[in-house]
Write an enzyme that holds these catalytic residues in place. Structure first.
Site, PDB file in Angstrom:
ATOM      1  N   GLY C  15       0.839  -1.202   0.000  1.00 11.57           N
ATOM      2  CA  GLY C  15       0.000   0.000   0.000  1.00 11.57           C
ATOM      3  C   GLY C  15       0.862   1.236   0.000  1.00 11.57           C
ATOM      4  N   ARG C  76       0.991  -5.469  -5.799  1.00 11.61           N
ATOM      5  CA  ARG C  76       1.260  -6.703  -5.078  1.00 11.61           C
ATOM      6  C   ARG C  76       1.601  -7.750  -6.121  1.00 11.61           C
ATOM      7  NH1 ARG C  76      -0.603  -5.190   0.081  1.00 11.61           N
ATOM      8  NH2 ARG C  76      -1.957  -3.380  -0.172  1.00 11.61           N
ATOM      9  N   ASP C 107       5.702  -4.545   6.194  1.00  5.02           N
ATOM     10  CA  ASP C 107       6.104  -5.885   6.623  1.00  5.02           C
ATOM     11  C   ASP C 107       6.227  -6.884   5.474  1.00  5.02           C
ATOM     12  OD1 ASP C 107       6.345  -5.336   9.234  1.00  5.02           O
ATOM     13  OD2 ASP C 107       4.613  -6.508   9.907  1.00  5.02           O
ATOM     14  N   THR C 130       4.372   3.167   5.238  1.00  9.67           N
ATOM     15  CA  THR C 130       2.971   2.771   5.425  1.00  9.67           C
ATOM     16  C   THR C 130       2.335   3.782   6.349  1.00  9.67           C
ATOM     17  OG1 THR C 130       1.515   1.251   6.602  1.00  9.67           O
ATOM     18  CG2 THR C 130       3.832   1.130   7.162  1.00  9.67           C
ATOM     19  N   ASP C 132       0.156   3.137   8.532  1.00  8.47           N
ATOM     20  CA  ASP C 132      -0.382   2.491   9.737  1.00  8.47           C
ATOM     21  C   ASP C 132       0.523   2.596  10.958  1.00  8.47           C
ATOM     22  OD1 ASP C 132      -2.710   1.754   8.442  1.00  8.47           O
ATOM     23  OD2 ASP C 132      -1.879  -0.142   7.748  1.00  8.47           O
ATOM     24  N   ASP C 134       2.711   0.647  11.951  1.00  5.63           N
ATOM     25  CA  ASP C 134       2.673  -0.638  12.648  1.00  5.63           C
ATOM     26  C   ASP C 134       3.950  -1.452  12.458  1.00  5.63           C
ATOM     27  OD1 ASP C 134       2.338  -1.086   9.989  1.00  5.63           O
ATOM     28  OD2 ASP C 134       0.666  -2.475  10.179  1.00  5.63           O
ATOM     29  N   ARG C 176      -6.367  -1.838  10.227  1.00  4.85           N
ATOM     30  CA  ARG C 176      -7.014  -3.135  10.367  1.00  4.85           C
ATOM     31  C   ARG C 176      -6.480  -3.862  11.604  1.00  4.85           C
ATOM     32  NH1 ARG C 176     -10.135  -4.743   6.331  1.00  4.85           N
ATOM     33  NH2 ARG C 176      -9.108  -3.281   4.918  1.00  4.85           N
TER      34      ARG C 176
END
Lengths: 328, 328, 328, 328
Positions: C15, C76, C107, C130, C132, C134, C176
């Site tokens: 993403g 992807r 990741d 990203t 996120d 994360d 998510r």
């Protein structure tokens, strides 16, 4: 019967403005829609002379509707002022099969286009692109609405800090010959005083107005000043003058400069650009020439280039009164 | 000879929109400019019934010209639909010495104002405040221009990521009965397809259009969908339908919702609000009543409230064609 | 002694996020600064397999520092999960003279890079891109700061209208598996309640909290909900649940979606991207491999890719307490 | 055992910055959360002397988290520099039952707070609020991140037009003694050269660098100049100097001024303000005094006010190198 147009050239010229890319995109896609070829001419008339051309299809203008500046770049061309320069430019167009021209720019650019038409009978259409809104025959030029939003965003930020302190802020905006930006952005930003080229307010009245403003309970004031204001002092000289005469004031200056010419165009400017581009190309297809497309009374209209160049876009004087009332 | 107006009440009613505060400020300061008193009425007609009033002078509206929402708050009033409610409201106005009313809102608010005038002979003026631009008698309602900019800013961000992947994005925008926002923001944002309440595109044509778009070399597409689109599916049902029929597509959904009603008003909306507020108050002073102020052909005009309510603000169908050409 | 690096390949994968272009620019210019060649690999690992490469010099990355998305596009790749795919990719790199790789992504992208290194001994460095946030081993991932600003800007607009009416607004944001965006943007936007994947607040407590909020005198409330919240209902189901249990509430929903991945990067993200790009390339030059560059304690650091992949970026639980206090 | 705190006073002092309102809100709500009273002190130390106080509960700070400026206003106080002034201020606090103070501001404000504590043993805590990021003991001051975004947004707009023409743009940013804004915003905006107070680049090197930039194929360049740059020329003198020495250049100037102090705070500044406010109040409750709260290594920390005042916040010299590499 008009000659069938097979290939349109498009260029941007003069000072750039937000919405020029949206207009280029519109010209290119309208050509594609009508199965006409389109070439982009880089760096305005100078690129026309140098043959700096590129074929453009609908995918060449993907993802530019929201971009400031102009992908075709802009330049002022000394060569185009000479008969030799224009002759060379014409030869390049003919060689490339271009048989009509869309010029996105201001007064100066239109003057060049008209001369080019006079000399070579070459079909030309103008799209008004300048942030100054100083072109006759359209209520709005491309980029003007965006520039207004840029200016009020800046002044809103100044107001945050203005309302925290007791201060006087001078904000210089663009507009050497036309006060449209200063007047409208000044009202939009809630300026206490607006200095424009069209109106000699006089230094006395400025001092008066600032004192009245303080007396009415305002803790700080913002004055919007067009580059070309009539008072005949630049913004730093004005600061010195006011501080000398009203020593209780601490004047801070912002000079916005070229940020007003950039930025992502507002929705209004993008839609306007799209509509004007369609009209410019379809008018050429219909055999018309020597017009500027514009927006008048919410409708897309054609104004002879000659009138667009000679006419003057007046400020709405009723707005001066609105501004006065708003700074009550 | 009209009765002299001594005190004006101002309220905001219905869904709020950016520019309402700028309009309140304009009404308040125009009153002050003409040495008329002004009171703010909170929470629309409900506050009128409850006597939720506040005296407002020029300093009460400092620093609100750039704020979204409405400092007077808004509410829908069930009580005002009853004769008792309106009677109570009228008594409160009379008791407070208010002798004219400026109502900032949409169709429903104007209907209430007109009824109030019919029953009590109370002078009323309307200012069109709604993001939907669905009011007859003005080319632009307060907040519409700002909402368009909000929507295109959001879609511009989606486009950044859209152009990085191969995807289909559905963006739901406001407009239950009117496609003005979807149509203009769709063109402004360069949407490939636009679904509006005024036009039943049909599901077949949507699939067709998406396939053509892919065939033409576009790597991703954005579809703008008005809440009230004719297709009769909500945006998530539409996603399921398209994914079932065009399995190569991965559809992502954004529902913009109420952010479209907020935000700092654009310069256009602020200037419009300032102009309309001046006209509303000065028309009352001149003894006029039952009009809506609006902008038509770049001029501030008066439209009888009755016409404003009954008339329909049609979309410009030429824009549908522009949209088609732009998605070439 | 490490093999001298002569040509670096750079790709974006997974993403996309704001700041990826600034990171590409940094990699390209750092290569140029050290007289190393650089090629851009389009569409992530898929483009590596297909040999979709382009030589990049310092001028190739002019004017992209402020652009959202990724000029190298992202995709992807199913093929890269197969040994054949990776073999083909490796052959392409070798054929083009590329001897080290910078992978900008999350990741999943790092897992691919590590595998590629394991199989071919090919030097790789990761840059965390990203929204996120994360990823273990960096306090900030590229794009996270920008996404937070996008979310609070949207909620600020909702708040304008929220404060005009008595309403409850649900705003669904990305995340998510990680509540970083919801938690920080929720605090930043002054949300009354924040639902995140890391914490099962429970439906009862949500109702409680909303009632307390009303009792404390708040006229309207905003709830920020991460896509992956623990409650196990999507935002529309949650709306139905709350309206069924608290009928006095009128719930309005916004689903922000992919606009959170786009937009012009914040200054923070641009500076971060610039610093990480420099470190990634200079680490490769020093002979290092299999690290992720990141920012920890305000310093640029290296974390073994294996740890970056396995570790978990925990939310700061103190922020949950801050959020509680702020909604007092 | 520390005296129990029952009522906290909060004030903003010195130049204001975005995030001050979010910090006020945090202080007020943290007090409410811990059942402590809170009063707002208007206009900094001057309002303390004049007893310009207002009780503040959690609803007093609704809807200010996103507002620039400071609702408590700020002022510089000459009187507070006198023992009489401070005595009067102390009497007012005692009379109002205030037994601890949170001061949001910069170095000068902290010096006042420390003196006040020394003279009266009055508990004080500092929160660093200034856009300049020039305070020792915190990686980020409130408003700094927002100011960086304001500056890069402006320069992005300039870049749009810069890339259309061949021009040199000088942008003056704030930072009389500290180059943090110029250095970070310069990197973020992709400036070709950055002039800061900490580093005497020399006029020769500037000319050199501009010529190299042109030689490398850049069509236009942006130079970011801190107000307090070492070169000892103001931005207009610098323009004259460069135009005299490099006549091929046309230099355009923007002076951003106080807009850098305003605007809606970034999410980062809002979260930071929330965290620092909680820590300031809870530290007072724990009986601590004479500290500044700050963010170091991503954690909220306490630094003795004395150190915060005496220490210097150095620029990260590695960023000078990053800037050099980025302008390759």
């Amino acid at each position: 019967m008009p000659k069938t147009i097979k290939k349109v050239g498009v260029l941007t010229s003069g000072g750039d403005s937000p919405g020029m890319n949206a207009a280029i995109r519109s010209v290119v896609r309208t050509c594609a829609y009508h199965n006409i070829e389109c070439i982009g001419i880089y760096r305005g008339y100078q690129g026309m002379i140098e043959g700096d051309f590129k074929e453009m299809g609908p995918r060449s203008v993907n993802n530019i509707v929201n971009k400031g500046g102009t992908i075709l770049k802009s330049a002022r061309s000394v060569d185009f002022r000479t008969p030799e320069g224009r002759k060379k430019a014409h030869e390049n167009l003919v060689k490339s099969g271009v048989d009509a021209l869309v010029v996105i720019g201001g007064d100066g650019s239109f003057t060049g286009a008209l001369l080019f038409n006079t000399e070579f009978g070459f079909p030309v259409m103008g799209i008004p692109g300048t942030i100054d809104n100083d072109i006759f025959g359209t209520s709005f030029t491309l980029g003007y609405d965006t520039a207004l939003n840029t200016v009020v965003d800046c002044i809103d930020k100044i107001r945050d800090t203005a309302s925290s302190h007791n201060r006087l802020f001078f904000v210089e905006v663009m507009g050497r010959d036309a006060g449209h930006i200063a007047l409208n952005a000044g009202i939009g930003a809630g300026a206490e005083e607006i200095l424009i080229p069209e109106e000699d307010l006089g230094l006395e009245r400025l001092l008066d107005s600032l004192q009245k403003s303080k007396a009415s309970g305002k803790s700080s004031s913002i004055v919007v000043i067009a580059e070309g204001d009539k008072i005949g002092k630049n913004v730093f000289e004005l600061k010195d003058y006011v501080e000398a005469n009203l020593p209780e004031y601490d004047v801070r200056v912002s000079v916005l400069g070229h940020m007003q010419r950039g930025g992502s165009p507002s929705c209004f400017d993008r839609v306007l650009a799209s509509r004007l581009g369609v009209k410019a190309v379809e008018s050429l297809i219909e055999g018309k020439s020597n017009y500027m497309v514009g927006l008048q009374h919410d409708k897309v209209t054609l104004t002879p280039l000659e009138q667009a160049i000679k006419g003057k876009s007046e400020i709405d004087r009723e707005l001066l009164r609105v501004s006065d009332i708003m700074s009550t």
